[in-house]
Design an enzyme around this catalytic site. Structure first.
Site, short mmCIF file in Angstrom:
data_model
loop_
_atom_site.label_atom_id
_atom_site.label_comp_id
_atom_site.label_asym_id
_atom_site.label_seq_id
_atom_site.Cartn_x
_atom_site.Cartn_y
_atom_site.Cartn_z
N ASP A 1 0.87 -1.18 0.00
CA ASP A 1 0.00 0.00 0.00
C ASP A 1 0.91 1.24 0.00
O ASP A 1 2.14 1.15 0.13
CB ASP A 1 -0.96 -0.01 1.19
CG ASP A 1 -2.18 0.89 0.93
OD1 ASP A 1 -2.13 1.74 0.00
OD2 ASP A 1 -3.19 0.78 1.66
C1 NOJ Z 1 -4.02 4.01 0.18
C2 NOJ Z 1 -5.22 3.12 0.33
O1 NOJ Z 1 -5.14 2.42 1.55
C3 NOJ Z 1 -5.39 2.11 -0.79
O2 NOJ Z 1 -6.64 1.50 -0.67
C4 NOJ Z 1 -5.25 2.77 -2.13
O3 NOJ Z 1 -5.42 1.82 -3.14
C5 NOJ Z 1 -3.88 3.43 -2.20
N1 NOJ Z 1 -3.79 4.45 -1.16
C6 NOJ Z 1 -3.62 4.08 -3.56
O4 NOJ Z 1 -4.41 5.19 -3.73
#
Ligand code: NOJ
Length: 750
Positions: A277
Site C-alpha cells: 500500500d
Molecule cells: C491508500 C489506500 O489504503 C489504498 O486503498 C489505495 O489503493 C492506495 N492508497 C492508492 O491510492
C-alpha cells in the site's frame, strides 16, 4: 543411418521439451539490476506530462532511465499516452508502464459504494457494476484497478467499512470473486485489465475502529473469518494483491513473510504480484522495525514485489544485493512477476493497446441505466409504517442538507465522476413532483465544518442561522402531507482516515429531524451513510427509514424510483446496525460462550450489559420490502448424511402482499459440538428470487461437506491448516435475515 535418426529425434524431442523463451525471459536477460528494481517501483503520476511541466522533473527522469514500473492516480488519457511514450520510446529497453487507479465503485458512471453494492445480495449486479467500471476505465488507458477491497469489518467506527462488502466471510467472498471476474474477465480483451485485491491482510480489524492501528488475532479467526475473501480472489485468478498498513500479531503485513509467502503463495498458490500500500514499506520505519534500508529488505524478502511510493526498493536494494542481504534470485522473481502481469495484458506486444480503444464507451445511456437500477437495488428499507411508497398525489416537503448535494452521492472513491451529479432536488423538479424544498440545516456543527474544509471537499457552510433554517423546514412540512428528509453523513466522513466515535446522524441534522417530527407530519428518513449508524431514536420516531448509502451518479433518480414505488426495495444489510456504540464489535456470527444471555433483559452472571440489550437494532441480512413474505415447508431431503454425501434443504417463500418483489433467501449453519468453539450461525448460501404478488416459489440449497467444514487451527502447531468436517449434529437454518430463522437438525455420520 539409424544412429543419426535416433540422434536427430533426440534433439527434436529435447528442443520440444525446452520451453520457448518468452518475451519476459528475453527482457530479463538484458536488464541490469537497477532496471529490474525499477520495474518494482510504483509512483503517483504527476499531472503535466502533456503540457511539458513534468517533462524534465524527477518522475520523468526516472521513467526515462527505467526506474519506474508503474504509475497510478492519473486517468487523463492524453497524460497516460505521454507517460507511456516516454517509457517506450525514451527508456533503454522500452518496457511499458502499468497505469493503476482506485476505481472502486465506478469510473465516470458511478455505482453505489461497495458496502451498498454488496447489499444488493446480487452477484449479477456486482459483476455488471465491475464490468462497466472496467470498460470505462480501460477505455481511458488504465490497466490496473485497486479493486476489490474485501477487508472483513465488524466495527462501523472504521470509516473504510464503506469500501468493503461488510462483516460476513461468505458474502464477502462471493463479492470478491465476482468483482475479480468483472474486472479481469480472462485478461484477453482490450477492456479486461488487472484487478488488485486489498488490503492483505486483516486491515478491517484495526483496533477500536481507528484507521492504521494494530491488528491482533488468533490464526483460527484469520483462517475462518478474515482470510476467506482474499482467498476467494486468489482462487478466482486475481492478478495482484495489495499489502495492508497494519501489523498482524506484531509483524507489519508489508514485511510479513508468513502472510506474503507462506499463506499467499505456498498455501494458496497465488502466482501474481504483490504491491505494497501507499508508503507501507516506508511506514515500517515508524512501526519501529528499522531504517528505510532494513524495511525495504524485509518487504522484498517477505514477498512484496512492488513498492508503492516509498522508493525503498529502487533506492536501497542494489546495495543490499551487493551486500548479500537480498538475493538476486529474489529481485529476479519480483521483477518477473511484474513483467508477467504486463505480458498477460498484452502490453509487451502492444504498449498502446489500451490507449487506442474506442472512447465513446464512457457514461453511456446503457451504463447510466445500469447504475440507476443497481443503486435502487442497493437501498435498504429499515422501517416502514406504510408511508412508503408515496403516491403521486401526496404533497412532499423535501428537506435536509443532502437533498441538494449531488456531489456527495458519488461516495468515498469518486473515480472520474462528474462533480455536478444530479441531486434529489433537481431530479424531483425534473420529474414534476408536487413538492416544496427547504434545506433545514447545515450538515455539521460549525466546528466540524472546518474539517470539511481540510478534507478539501468544496463544502460551503450555509450562512443562515440554525433557527431560521429549521423555521423554514417546519413551515415546508406544515404545508405538506409528508416529509422526505435527506440527511446523514457527508461522503467524506467515510472512507480512509474517517474513523468516528459517534455513529449518530450529525447533530444539526438530528435537531432538524426533531423539529420535523414535532410538526406531526410523517417523516421519511432518506439516510445517506457509508456505515451502520445508531438510529434508535429515528427508529421510534420516523415513519419510514430508507438507507440510500451513496448510490452513485444516478442515485437521485434511483431514490425516486423506490420512494414512488416504481421499484420495490430489496436490499439487505451486510453489516449489523448496533443500538449504540458501546455494543461494538457487534456481528451476527459471534460465539455462544459459556454463559450466553437467552433474552435481551439483564440477567446477572450471563453475558449481557446492564444498560443495553445485546441485540442489534437491525441485524445482518435484514431489509424490508413493500410486500411481505411467508416462509413455509422448510425441509431437508434427509436428516442424516454421510460425511462425503449431501442433502437438499428446501423452503417455500410466498409473497403475501400485493406487489411483485425480490427476496433474498438466506441459509445459515451451526456446528453444534466441535473441537473448537464455532459461531452460533454462519451464512453459507443465499438466493435472490423474484416472487410475484400472491405467488409461491420453492428455493433449495444443496448442503455439501464444504459448507459444513472449517479450519481447525492450533496456534502452537505448525503446518498449513486444512478445511475439515467434524461429523455430528448441525443446525440448518433458513430465513429472510440472520435473526429470523427456522431451524432443522442434520446429523453428519462418521
Ligand atoms: C491508500 C489506500 O489504503 C489504498 O486503498 C489505495 O489503493 C492506495 N492508497 C492508492 O491510492
Amino acid at each position: 543411418m539409424r544412429g543419426i535418426s535416433i540422434f536427430l529425434s533426440a534433439v527434436f524431442l529435447l528442443s520440444a521439451c525446452v520451453p520457448e523463451k518468452t518475451k519476459v525471459d528475453e527482457l530479463m536477460s538484458q536488464m541490469t539490476l537497477e532496471e529490474k528494481l525499477g520495474q518494482l517501483n510504483c509512483l503517483v503520476a504527476p499531472r503535466g506530462a502533456v503540457t511539458g511541466e513534468q517533462q524534465s522533473t524527477g518522475v520523468a527522469e526516472k521513467v526515462r532511465s527505467g526506474a519506474v514500473g508503474s504509475l497510478f492516480g492519473r486517468h487523463d488519457r492524453d497524460e497516460l499516452m505521454a507517460w507511456q511514450k516516454m517509457a517506450v520510446e525514451e527508456s533503454r529497453l522500452g518496457i511499458p508502464l502499468l497505469f493503476g487507479a482506485d476505481i472502486i465503485h465506478g469510473y465516470r458512471t458511478t455505482f453505489p459504494v461497495p458496502l451498498a453494492l454488496a447489499a444488493t445480495w446480487n452477484p449479477e449486479s456486482m459483476e455488471r457494476a465491475a464490468r462497466i467500471s472496467t470498460v470505462e476505465a480501460s477505455s481511458d488507458g488504465l490497466t490496473w484497478l485497486y479493486n476489490p477491497m474485501v477487508d472483513i469489518c465488524r466495527d462501523p467506527r472504521w470509516g473504510r467499512c464503506v469500501e468493503g462488502a461488510g462483516e460476513d466471510p461468505y458474502l464477502a467472498s462471493v463479492y470478491s470473486e465476482t468483482m475479480v471476474r468483472g474486472i479481469q474477465g480472462d485478461l484477453k480483451a482490450d477492456d479486461e485489465i488487472l484487478a488488485c485485491v486489498k488490503h492483505f491482510a486483516l486491515y478491517g480489524a484495526s483496533e477500536a475502529g481507528r484507521d492504521y492501528r494494530e491488528t491482533d488475532m488468533s490464526p483460527a479467526r484469520m483462517y475462518n473469518e478474515y482470510f476467506p475473501p482474499y482467498k476467494a480472489a486468489v482462487d478466482a485468478g486475481v492478478a495482484s494483491i495489495m499489502s495492508s498498513f497494519n501489523d498482524v500479531n506484531g509483524i507489519p503485513a508489508t514485511g510479513n513473510r508468513w502472510l506474503m509467502t507462506e499463506v499467499l503463495r505456498n498455501q494458496w498458490g497465488f502466482d501474481g504480484f504483490v504491491v505494497s500500500d501507499y508508503n507501507a514499506v516506508g511506514e515500517m520505519v515508524r512501526h519501529g522495525i528499522g531504517d528505510r534500508k532494513t524495511v525495504s529488505e524485509l518487504a522484498l524478502n517477505a514477498g512484496v514485489d512492488s513498492d508503492m511510493m516509498t522508493e525503498g526498493f529502487v533506492g536501497e536494494l542494489a546495495a543490499s544485493v551487493k551486500e548479500g542481504r537480498v538475493s538476486m534470485k529474489a529481485v529476479d522473481q519480483a521483477c518477473r512477476r511484474v513483467l508477467e502481469a504486463k505480458e498477460k495484458l498484452g502490453l509487451l506486444d502492444d504498449p498502446y493497446k489500451f490507449l487506442r480503444c474506442e472512447q465513446n464507451r464512457i457514461y453511456t445511456d446503457e451504463h447510466r441505466k445500469a447504475a440507476r437500477e443497481i443503486a435502487a437495488e442497493s437501498f435498504v428499507l429499515l422501517k416502514n409504517d406504510g408511508t412508503l411508497p408515496l403516491s403521486k398525489g401526496k404533497k412532499v416537503a423535501l428537506v435536509g442538507p443532502l437533498a441538494d448535494a449531488g456531489a456527495q452521492y458519488t461516495g468515498s472513491w469518486q473515480g472520474a465522476a462528474y462533480d455536478d451529479c444530479r441531486s434529489l432536488l433537481a431530479a424531483m423538479k425534473e420529474a414534476g413532483c408536487d413538492f416544496v424544498f427547504a434545506k433545514g440545516s447545515n450538515m455539521l456543527e460549525d466546528a466540524e465544518l472546518e474539517q470539511a474544509a481540510c478534507r478539501n471537499r468544496k463544502y460551503v457552510r450555509d450562512p443562515r442561522s440554525e433557527s431560521q433554517m429549521i423555521r423554514e423546514a417546519v413551515a415546508a412540512a406544515r404545508q405538506s402531507d409528508v416529509v422526505l428528509a435527506a440527511v446523514g453523513e457527508p461522503a467524506w466522513m467515510t472512507g480512509e482516515a474517517s474513523s468516528r466515535t459517534s455513529l449518530d446522524i450529525p447533530q444539526p441534522q438530528k435537531r432538524l429531524l426533531e423539529a420535523l417530527v414535532n410538526t406531526g407530519r410523517p417523516v421519511v428518513l432518506l439516510l445517506f451513510s457509508g456505515r451502520p449508524m445508531t438510529l434508535e431514536w429515528e427508529d421510534s420516531n420516523m415513519a419510514a427509514i430508507l438507507d440510500v448509502w451513496y448510490g452513485g451518479s444516478e442515485a437521485a433518480d434511483a431514490i425516486l424510483d423506490v420512494v414512488y414505488g416504481r421499484v420495490n426495495p430489496s436490499g439487505k444489510l451486510t453489516m449489523t446496525f448496533p443500538r449504540n456504540v458501546g455494543q461494538i464489535p457487534l456481528y451476527y456470527n459471534m460465539k455462544n460462550g459459556g454463559r450466553p444471555a437467552k433474552t435481551d433483559s439483564y440477567k446477572r452472571f450471563s453475558s449481557c450489559y446492564m444498560d443495553s440489550p445485546n441485540s442489534p437494532l437491525y441485524p445482518f441480512g435484514y431489509g424490508l420490502s413493500y410486500t411481505t413474505f411467508e416462509y413455509t415447508d422448510f425441509a431437508l431431503s434427509a436428516d442424516a448424511m454421510p460425511s462425503d454425501g449431501s442433502v437438499t434443504a428446501s423452503v417455500k417463500v410466498t409473497n403475501t402482499g400485493s406487489r411483485d418483489a425480490d427476496e433474498t433467501v438466506q441459509l445459515y449453519i451451526h456446528d453444534v459440538y466441535s473441537s473448537m468453539t464455532r459461531p452460533v450461525k454462519e451464512l453459507k448460501a443465499f438466493r435472490k428470487v423474484r416472487v410475484k404478488a400472491g405467488e409461491t416459489v420453492e428455493v433449495s440449497f444443496e448442503i455439501t461437506p464444504d459448507l459444513l467444514s472449517w479450519y481447525y487451527v492450533d496456534p502452537f502447531e505448525t503446518g498449513a491448516p486444512q478445511l475439515a468436517l467434524e461429523p455430528g449434529d448441525f443446525e440448518i437454518m433458513v430465513g429472510p435475515d440472520s435473526s429470523t430463522l427456522q431451524t432443522l437438525m442434520l446429523n453428519v455420520l462418521e
